[in-house]
Design an enzyme around this catalytic site. Structure first.
Site, PDB file in Angstrom:
ATOM      1  N   ARG A 164       3.678   6.449  -6.098  1.00  0.00           N
ATOM      2  CA  ARG A 164       2.119   6.954  -5.614  1.00  0.00           C
ATOM      3  C   ARG A 164       2.482   8.155  -5.670  1.00  0.00           C
ATOM      4  O   ARG A 164       1.316   8.848  -5.244  1.00  0.00           O
ATOM      5  CB  ARG A 164       1.537   6.433  -5.470  1.00  0.00           C
ATOM      6  CG  ARG A 164       1.282   4.983  -4.541  1.00  0.00           C
ATOM      7  CD  ARG A 164       0.817   4.646  -5.902  1.00  0.00           C
ATOM      8  NE  ARG A 164       0.411   3.021  -5.363  1.00  0.00           N
ATOM      9  CZ  ARG A 164       1.442   1.339  -5.094  1.00  0.00           C
ATOM     10  NH1 ARG A 164       2.566   2.145  -6.051  1.00  0.00           N
ATOM     11  NH2 ARG A 164       0.960   0.708  -5.276  1.00  0.00           N
ATOM     12  N   SER A 244      -8.014   2.416  -4.349  1.00  0.00           N
ATOM     13  CA  SER A 244      -7.621   2.173  -2.803  1.00  0.00           C
ATOM     14  C   SER A 244      -7.529   4.215  -2.625  1.00  0.00           C
ATOM     15  O   SER A 244      -7.007   5.045  -3.629  1.00  0.00           O
ATOM     16  CB  SER A 244      -5.991   2.038  -2.910  1.00  0.00           C
ATOM     17  OG  SER A 244      -5.562   1.136  -3.257  1.00  0.00           O
ATOM     18  N   GLU A 340      -5.146   8.933  -1.600  1.00  0.00           N
ATOM     19  CA  GLU A 340      -4.577   8.916  -3.561  1.00  0.00           C
ATOM     20  C   GLU A 340      -5.474   9.479  -4.335  1.00  0.00           C
ATOM     21  O   GLU A 340      -4.801   9.846  -5.245  1.00  0.00           O
ATOM     22  CB  GLU A 340      -3.914   7.241  -3.017  1.00  0.00           C
ATOM     23  CG  GLU A 340      -3.547   6.974  -4.187  1.00  0.00           C
ATOM     24  CD  GLU A 340      -3.109   5.481  -4.775  1.00  0.00           C
ATOM     25  OE1 GLU A 340      -2.805   5.214  -3.943  1.00  0.00           O
ATOM     26  OE2 GLU A 340      -3.703   4.932  -5.661  1.00  0.00           O
TER      27      GLU A 340
HETATM   28  P1  FAD Z   1      -8.649  10.203 -13.748  1.00  0.00           P
HETATM   29  O1  FAD Z   1      -9.105   9.448 -12.604  1.00  0.00           O
HETATM   30  O2  FAD Z   1      -9.461  11.197 -15.290  1.00  0.00           O
HETATM   31  O3  FAD Z   1      -7.316  11.359 -13.418  1.00  0.00           O
HETATM   32  C1  FAD Z   1      -6.633  11.264 -12.393  1.00  0.00           C
HETATM   33  C2  FAD Z   1      -6.013  12.598 -12.304  1.00  0.00           C
HETATM   34  O4  FAD Z   1      -4.317  12.668 -13.251  1.00  0.00           O
HETATM   35  C3  FAD Z   1      -6.294  14.013 -11.876  1.00  0.00           C
HETATM   36  O5  FAD Z   1      -5.865  14.417 -11.638  1.00  0.00           O
HETATM   37  C4  FAD Z   1      -6.483  14.400 -13.019  1.00  0.00           C
HETATM   38  O6  FAD Z   1      -6.273  15.655 -13.762  1.00  0.00           O
HETATM   39  C5  FAD Z   1      -5.042  13.778 -13.741  1.00  0.00           C
HETATM   40  N1  FAD Z   1      -4.954  13.291 -15.162  1.00  0.00           N
HETATM   41  C6  FAD Z   1      -5.400  12.659 -15.985  1.00  0.00           C
HETATM   42  N2  FAD Z   1      -5.180  12.232 -17.229  1.00  0.00           N
HETATM   43  C7  FAD Z   1      -4.501  13.717 -17.855  1.00  0.00           C
HETATM   44  C8  FAD Z   1      -3.534  13.936 -18.662  1.00  0.00           C
HETATM   45  N3  FAD Z   1      -3.543  13.417 -19.699  1.00  0.00           N
HETATM   46  N4  FAD Z   1      -2.084  14.753 -18.813  1.00  0.00           N
HETATM   47  C9  FAD Z   1      -2.511  15.292 -16.988  1.00  0.00           C
HETATM   48  N5  FAD Z   1      -2.955  14.879 -16.141  1.00  0.00           N
HETATM   49  C10 FAD Z   1      -4.181  14.169 -16.630  1.00  0.00           C
HETATM   50  N6  FAD Z   1      -3.992   2.757  -9.360  1.00  0.00           N
HETATM   51  C11 FAD Z   1      -2.304   2.317  -9.010  1.00  0.00           C
HETATM   52  O7  FAD Z   1      -1.696   2.857  -8.850  1.00  0.00           O
HETATM   53  N7  FAD Z   1      -2.478   1.095  -8.852  1.00  0.00           N
HETATM   54  C12 FAD Z   1      -3.446  -0.109  -9.096  1.00  0.00           C
HETATM   55  O8  FAD Z   1      -3.478  -0.970  -8.710  1.00  0.00           O
HETATM   56  C13 FAD Z   1      -5.103   0.780  -9.275  1.00  0.00           C
HETATM   57  N8  FAD Z   1      -6.191  -0.059  -9.528  1.00  0.00           N
HETATM   58  C14 FAD Z   1      -7.427   0.630  -9.168  1.00  0.00           C
HETATM   59  C15 FAD Z   1      -8.058  -0.588  -9.160  1.00  0.00           C
HETATM   60  C16 FAD Z   1      -9.901  -0.124  -9.006  1.00  0.00           C
HETATM   61  C17 FAD Z   1     -10.893  -0.924  -9.211  1.00  0.00           C
HETATM   62  C18 FAD Z   1      -9.827   0.925  -9.468  1.00  0.00           C
HETATM   63  C19 FAD Z   1     -10.602   1.868  -9.741  1.00  0.00           C
HETATM   64  C20 FAD Z   1      -8.768   2.665  -9.426  1.00  0.00           C
HETATM   65  C21 FAD Z   1      -7.699   1.843  -9.377  1.00  0.00           C
HETATM   66  N9  FAD Z   1      -6.331   2.579  -9.709  1.00  0.00           N
HETATM   67  C22 FAD Z   1      -5.199   1.778  -9.370  1.00  0.00           C
HETATM   68  C23 FAD Z   1      -6.291   3.990  -9.639  1.00  0.00           C
HETATM   69  C24 FAD Z   1      -6.096   4.506 -11.421  1.00  0.00           C
HETATM   70  O9  FAD Z   1      -6.865   4.025 -12.107  1.00  0.00           O
HETATM   71  C25 FAD Z   1      -5.086   4.906 -11.338  1.00  0.00           C
HETATM   72  O10 FAD Z   1      -4.767   6.017 -10.800  1.00  0.00           O
HETATM   73  C26 FAD Z   1      -5.477   5.505 -13.019  1.00  0.00           C
HETATM   74  O11 FAD Z   1      -3.771   6.262 -13.235  1.00  0.00           O
HETATM   75  C27 FAD Z   1      -6.375   6.967 -13.326  1.00  0.00           C
HETATM   76  O12 FAD Z   1      -6.063   7.194 -14.669  1.00  0.00           O
HETATM   77  P2  FAD Z   1      -7.864   7.794 -14.827  1.00  0.00           P
HETATM   78  O13 FAD Z   1      -7.692   7.921 -16.449  1.00  0.00           O
HETATM   79  O14 FAD Z   1      -9.191   7.500 -15.012  1.00  0.00           O
HETATM   80  O15 FAD Z   1      -7.298   9.488 -14.384  1.00  0.00           O
HETATM   81  P1  NAP Z   2      -1.937  -7.062  -0.918  1.00  0.00           P
HETATM   82  O1  NAP Z   2      -1.705  -7.184  -1.812  1.00  0.00           O
HETATM   83  O2  NAP Z   2      -3.178  -7.483   0.110  1.00  0.00           O
HETATM   84  O3  NAP Z   2      -1.130  -6.099   0.201  1.00  0.00           O
HETATM   85  C1  NAP Z   2      -1.750  -5.131   1.321  1.00  0.00           C
HETATM   86  C2  NAP Z   2      -0.475  -3.937   0.705  1.00  0.00           C
HETATM   87  O4  NAP Z   2       1.019  -4.774   1.442  1.00  0.00           O
HETATM   88  C3  NAP Z   2      -0.785  -3.851  -0.412  1.00  0.00           C
HETATM   89  O5  NAP Z   2      -0.894  -2.353  -0.288  1.00  0.00           O
HETATM   90  C4  NAP Z   2       0.907  -3.548  -0.952  1.00  0.00           C
HETATM   91  O6  NAP Z   2       1.555  -2.331  -1.107  1.00  0.00           O
HETATM   92  C5  NAP Z   2       1.634  -4.240   0.896  1.00  0.00           C
HETATM   93  N1  NAP Z   2       2.440  -4.951   0.428  1.00  0.00           N
HETATM   94  C6  NAP Z   2       2.298  -6.615   0.180  1.00  0.00           C
HETATM   95  N2  NAP Z   2       3.040  -7.157  -0.392  1.00  0.00           N
HETATM   96  C7  NAP Z   2       4.103  -6.704  -0.531  1.00  0.00           C
HETATM   97  C8  NAP Z   2       5.933  -6.626  -0.392  1.00  0.00           C
HETATM   98  N3  NAP Z   2       6.134  -7.456  -0.719  1.00  0.00           N
HETATM   99  N4  NAP Z   2       6.172  -5.402  -0.649  1.00  0.00           N
HETATM  100  C9  NAP Z   2       5.653  -4.596  -0.371  1.00  0.00           C
HETATM  101  N5  NAP Z   2       5.312  -3.978   0.529  1.00  0.00           N
HETATM  102  C10 NAP Z   2       3.678  -5.426  -0.503  1.00  0.00           C
HETATM  103  O7  NAP Z   2      -2.613  -5.602  -1.624  1.00  0.00           O
HETATM  104  P2  NAP Z   2      -4.104  -5.612  -2.331  1.00  0.00           P
HETATM  105  O8  NAP Z   2      -4.835  -4.536  -1.748  1.00  0.00           O
HETATM  106  O9  NAP Z   2      -4.551  -6.428  -3.051  1.00  0.00           O
HETATM  107  O10 NAP Z   2      -3.169  -5.233  -3.763  1.00  0.00           O
HETATM  108  C11 NAP Z   2      -2.487  -5.339  -4.859  1.00  0.00           C
HETATM  109  C12 NAP Z   2      -1.392  -5.111  -4.992  1.00  0.00           C
HETATM  110  O11 NAP Z   2      -2.612  -3.952  -6.242  1.00  0.00           O
HETATM  111  C13 NAP Z   2      -1.175  -3.558  -4.305  1.00  0.00           C
HETATM  112  O12 NAP Z   2       0.680  -2.937  -4.836  1.00  0.00           O
HETATM  113  C14 NAP Z   2      -1.620  -2.479  -4.807  1.00  0.00           C
HETATM  114  O13 NAP Z   2      -1.277  -1.000  -4.358  1.00  0.00           O
HETATM  115  C15 NAP Z   2      -2.934  -2.690  -6.082  1.00  0.00           C
HETATM  116  N6  NAP Z   2      -3.414  -1.788  -6.186  1.00  0.00           N
HETATM  117  C16 NAP Z   2      -4.283   0.024  -5.947  1.00  0.00           C
HETATM  118  C17 NAP Z   2      -5.255   0.057  -5.841  1.00  0.00           C
HETATM  119  C18 NAP Z   2      -4.977   1.590  -6.109  1.00  0.00           C
HETATM  120  O14 NAP Z   2      -6.142   2.315  -6.427  1.00  0.00           O
HETATM  121  N7  NAP Z   2      -3.770   2.385  -5.895  1.00  0.00           N
HETATM  122  C19 NAP Z   2      -6.328  -0.849  -6.050  1.00  0.00           C
HETATM  123  C20 NAP Z   2      -6.466  -2.096  -5.970  1.00  0.00           C
HETATM  124  C21 NAP Z   2      -4.915  -2.634  -5.564  1.00  0.00           C
HETATM  125  P3  NAP Z   2       1.879  -0.978  -2.093  1.00  0.00           P
HETATM  126  O15 NAP Z   2       0.472  -1.303  -2.307  1.00  0.00           O
HETATM  127  O16 NAP Z   2       2.730  -0.508  -1.670  1.00  0.00           O
HETATM  128  O17 NAP Z   2       1.947  -1.886  -3.113  1.00  0.00           O
END
Ligand code: FAD
Ligand code: NAP
Length: 344
Positions: A164, A244, A340
């Site tokens: 991340r 998250s 994050e």
């Molecule tokens: P923004 O929020 O608009 O920007 C995020 C950052 O990136 C800011 O610092 C911004 O300045 C920068 N940025 C944006 N666009 C550019 C660009 N073109 N050039 C340079 N910098 C830029 N994330 C995960 O990794 N895994 C998930 O499973 C996941 N699930 C999510 C679920 C939900 C319900 C929500 C609300 C969010 C989730 N996220 C997840 C977080 C988010 O969706 C991601 O990080 C996504 O990539 C953000 O995209 P955005 O376009 O909305 O970025």
């Molecule tokens: P989950 O399946 O309930 O698992 C809880 C956590 O355990 C996750 O954060 C995941 O880490 C870790 N995990 C589960 N299985 C794993 C494995 N086999 N090996 C290593 N790590 C493991 O998680 P959840 O909250 O429902 O999310 C599911 C996936 O969607 C995750 O990968 C999560 O990162 C992603 N997600 C991300 C966001 C965001 O905003 N970043 C929001 C929603 C969901 P990791 O997170 O490192 O994968």
């Protein structure tokens, strides 16, 4: 180039926080960006690039220029027998890209289905879900240097992707506007293609079984993950959130062993570098935060990692809640959580 003044950003961030931008412009091409950067009204201003606003928390009005990226385009740029290179404009919806590749039977992005936001933000935090990260298929990143307007072609190594994390969150924070991202994907239509689906993560395999899937396909895997996500995560259109809020901490093994002798149910995911990943959601839940409200902000009742805006919360209120959560995790477990979400 039209620069708007005093623009509300409420509809441009998924927390629905009502902060304002001093100046605001939308760009649809590299030429637009370069024109904007050479505009005297934009020069010398702090700049914030905005995608879908799904990973940011605005804690105050932004006193500079917000640049909303809307650079489109989605096409195959190179095709071999077993692989294909797909180039997506930074303003394409991330999920639109994933669905486009799944429909064409190009494998690699299916586990990243339904992640909100735009393509341009994906390299910033190396988005990941269900055992797959965007870095696994990222082939190149195109960007414009916000200080000079120069166009830059970056390879995956230049981006220094981590968990991340990337160079765009650290050393190059705020330096580049990403305009396009290319991915090298596997063609499943190739007759003898053997592809390893990533389904042994979380509830994916169980969901595929519940769906009675007998033969794996990109459609089946992305459908299973979509169902899990829909059932677990709040829809930002209905309940303001940015996914998250905290990253999962990776702690030294020795530290983990001490903690797990006290907290025997502490979940663990050993990492290749010898550290142990502990789910931040579990730590927050153990501190009693799940489902709690603090004024107009709160912690989602089904997932303690997700902070929510119940309506009308200011960014500073949400940040205060996040800091309080961080403090209680530090006091109980001696673990420092990092955010994050990008705080502005
Ligand atoms: P923004 O929020 O608009 O920007 C995020 C950052 O990136 C800011 O610092 C911004 O300045 C920068 N940025 C944006 N666009 C550019 C660009 N073109 N050039 C340079 N910098 C830029 N994330 C995960 O990794 N895994 C998930 O499973 C996941 N699930 C999510 C679920 C939900 C319900 C929500 C609300 C969010 C989730 N996220 C997840 C977080 C988010 O969706 C991601 O990080 C996504 O990539 C953000 O995209 P955005 O376009 O909305 O970025
Ligand atoms: P989950 O399946 O309930 O698992 C809880 C956590 O355990 C996750 O954060 C995941 O880490 C870790 N995990 C589960 N299985 C794993 C494995 N086999 N090996 C290593 N790590 C493991 O998680 P959840 O909250 O429902 O999310 C599911 C996936 O969607 C995750 O990968 C999560 O990162 C992603 N997600 C991300 C966001 C965001 O905003 N970043 C929001 C929603 C969901 P990791 O997170 O490192 O994968």
């Amino acid at each position: 180039m039209h620069i708007r003044r005093n623009q509300s950003l409420k509809r441009y961030n998924t927390f629905h926080v009502d902060a304002k931008a001093h100046s605001f412009a939308e760009v649809r091409s590299v030429r637009d960006i370069q024109k904007l950067l050479s505009d005297p009204a934009a020069r010398g201003m702090r700049k914030l690039v905005l995608g879908g606003g799904s990973n940011i928390l605005l804690t105050r009005d932004f006193d500079g220029l917000v640049i909303r990226n809307r650079v489109l385009g989605l096409r195959v740029t190179d095709e071999a027998e077993t692989e294909v290179t797909v180039r997506a404009g930074a303003g394409v919806g991330w999920n639109e890209l994933v669905e486009w590749t799944v429909r064409r039977n190009y494998a690699g992005l299916e586990n990243l289905v339904l992640i909100p936001g735009l393509v341009g933000a994906a390299p910033v935090q190396n988005i990941g879900a269900y055992g797959v990260e965007m870095k696994d298929t990222c082939f190149g990143v195109e960007a414009v240097d916000l200080a000079t307007g120069e166009v830059k072609q970056l390879g995956p190594a230049d981006c220094r992707f981590g968990y991340r994390d990337s160079v765009f969150k650290n050393e190059w924070k705020g330096r580049y506007l990403i305009t396009a991202v290319s991915f090298r994907l596997t063609k499943l239509s190739f007759p003898k293609m053997i592809y390893r689906f990533s389904i042994d993560y979380g509830d994916v395999r169980a969901m595929l079984e519940a769906m009675r899937v007998r033969t794996l396909s990109l459609g089946a895997v992305s459908d299973a993950i979509s169902r899990i996500r829909r059932s677990k995560l709040p829809d930002p259109k209905k309940l303001g959130n940015a996914g998250s809020f905290f990253k999962n901490p990776c702690i030294p093994r020795e530290r983990f062993e001490v903690l797990s002798s006290i907290y025997m149910k502490m979940p663990r995911f050993p990492q290749e570098d010898g550290t142990v990943k502990v789910p931040a959601g579990w730590l927050v839940e153990q501190c009693g935060w799940k489902g709690k409200t603090a004024g107009r902000a709160g912690v989602y009742q089904h997932q303690a990692l997700v902070l929510i805006n119940h309506g009308g919360a200011k960014g500073a209120e949400i940040l205060e809640l996040a800091e309080n959560i961080r403090r209680s995790v530090r006091e109980k477990f001696g673990i420092e959580l990092s955010f994050e979400v990008n705080i502005f």
